[in-house]
Write an enzyme that holds these catalytic residues in place. Structure first.
Site, short mmCIF file in Angstrom:
data_model
loop_
_atom_site.label_atom_id
_atom_site.label_comp_id
_atom_site.label_asym_id
_atom_site.label_seq_id
_atom_site.Cartn_x
_atom_site.Cartn_y
_atom_site.Cartn_z
N ASN A 124 0.84 -1.20 0.00
CA ASN A 124 0.00 0.00 0.00
C ASN A 124 0.87 1.25 0.00
O ASN A 124 1.94 1.27 0.60
CB ASN A 124 -0.97 -0.01 1.19
N PHE A 128 -2.25 8.03 4.19
CA PHE A 128 -3.12 8.57 5.25
C PHE A 128 -4.33 9.30 4.68
O PHE A 128 -4.67 10.43 5.11
CB PHE A 128 -2.35 9.52 6.17
N SER A 193 4.83 5.09 8.96
CA SER A 193 4.33 4.81 7.62
C SER A 193 5.36 5.25 6.59
O SER A 193 5.92 6.35 6.70
CB SER A 193 3.02 5.57 7.36
N ASN A 195 4.67 6.07 3.60
CA ASN A 195 3.95 6.72 2.51
C ASN A 195 3.70 8.21 2.69
O ASN A 195 3.03 8.84 1.88
CB ASN A 195 2.60 6.00 2.30
N THR A 196 4.23 8.78 3.78
CA THR A 196 4.24 10.24 3.98
C THR A 196 5.69 10.68 3.97
O THR A 196 6.47 10.23 4.81
CB THR A 196 3.57 10.63 5.31
N LYS A 232 4.06 3.63 17.24
CA LYS A 232 4.11 2.57 16.23
C LYS A 232 5.38 2.73 15.41
O LYS A 232 5.62 3.81 14.83
CB LYS A 232 2.88 2.63 15.33
N ASN A 261 4.88 -1.61 11.73
CA ASN A 261 4.20 -1.11 10.55
C ASN A 261 4.66 -1.92 9.33
O ASN A 261 5.31 -2.95 9.48
CB ASN A 261 4.55 0.38 10.37
#
Length: 352
Positions: A124, A128, A193, A195-196, A232, A261
């Protein structure tokens, strides 16, 4: 078997994100209808409500009340806290919603969700996508206004808004905490994450310390009580960085760590993004073992990554986790899976 056939014949041929959105919407509708929720609970639910668990016996729980089942839903599935009652009816012991950000945001460009069916994994790069922490807080307030909603054990996961500069991250996280902390059984600061842009840089303890300290203070004030706070982390941290995060958790006396994560350590033919599911199992286990050694026996570890069978769940618990979360296995195994897992783990003395 029915679900697997349906998955292979229908769902696997459809866009993963579209299926995700439809599934969450269906669970929202079903969970918010008393009749269908009762049917779901009868067919799939935990059906075990003991308050005496190995997790509770072996360490001091940071929570104000018992967790109904040791396996919960990981953040990322119910991004806007719309399907909490449905997830609970399916047998998850607790439901972690979000990730919420201070500012509503659409997430990264599509396509951004991909199945690796042979590996039983998921890539993925969602970014967010959510309607913002204020909207989430209002939704959680409404949930807690009902008897059924108050009964569910809910965690809230918060992350940094994409447009917020790293130097303003503390204020961004604090804003989200103020909106949702009152309605959550626990809070999770997500700095892992992939993805940021730049987010994982916040795992550096010098950047992480002020965020966690400020969020804990803001959450407690907003809720009018102590809110158990977790951080996390990624499965890709170097051993010395993992040790440093563990020492920070002890220094700030946080509730514990959610580990882990998604990983960016994967074959790049799959493209950018975080990998979850079965390929993550061994990496997550290793992180949990290292964390337990560094944290000692009293801090809580929520183990996440590659759990799909009772044997894998036991391995994670034996590695040092006190509670478990899953996401990818739920997609591959279907609606009967969470309740089946919690019932099996309860028979082994692991679920509350």
């Amino acid at each position: 078997m029915i679900y697997r056939a349906l998955f292979n014949l229908v769902f696997a041929k459809q866009d993963p994100e579209e299926v995700h959105v439809r599934a969450v919407k269906a669970l929202s509708m079903a969970g918010n209808c008393r009749a269908t929720a009762a049917v779901m609970r009868a067919l799939f639910g935990r059906r075990v409500e003991s308050t005496l668990t190995r997790a509770h016996l072996e360490h001091k729980s940071p929570f104000a009340r018992p967790v109904p089942g040791i396996l919960g839903l990981a953040a990322g599935m119910d991004k806007d806290a719309t399907a909490v009652l449905g997830m609970d009816a399916l047998g998850f012991g607790f439901v972690e919603v979000g990730t919420f950000t201070a500012l509503a945001q659409p997430g990264n460009p599509k396509p951004r969700l991909f199945r690796l069916i042979e590996e039983r994994g998921i890539i993925n790069r969602m970014g967010f996508n959510n309607h913002g922490a204020a909207a989430a807080g209002e939704r959680l307030r409404k949930l807690r206004s009902t008897k059924a909603g108050r009964a569910v054990f809910v965690g809230a996961n918060i992350g940094k808004s994409k447009v917020t500069p790293l130097e303003d991250a503390v204020a961004d996280y604090v804003t989200s905490a103020r909106h949702v902390a009152r309605w959550a059984d626990y809070l999770v600061v997500n700095v892992s994450s992939p993805n940021t842009p730049g987010l994982r840089d916040l795992q550096n303890v010098e950047s992480l310390r002020p965020i966690l300290a400020a969020v804990q203070q803001a959450a407690d004030v907003a809720a009018g009580r102590h809110v158990p706070l977790f951080v996390k982390i990624a499965p890709d941290l170097a051993p010395e960085d993992l040790e440093a995060v563990a020492q920070l958790v002890l220094e700030l006396d946080l509730a514990g760590v959610v580990a882990t994560n998604t990983t960016i350590d994967h074959d790049q033919r799959h493209g950018a993004g975080g990998l979850s599911g079965a390929p993550l199992t061994e990496k997550s286990l290793a992180v949990v073992r290292s964390l337990r050694a560094a944290l000692g026996p009293d801090k809580t570890i929520i183990g996440v990554g590659g759990i799909s069978t009772v044997a894998q769940a036991e391995r994670m618990l034996e590695a040092g986790a006190n509670y478990l979360q899953a996401y990818s296995a739920f997609i591959y195994e279907g609606p009967a899976w969470p309740g089946r897992m919690n019932r099996a783990l309860a028979r082994l003395g692991y679920a509350g």
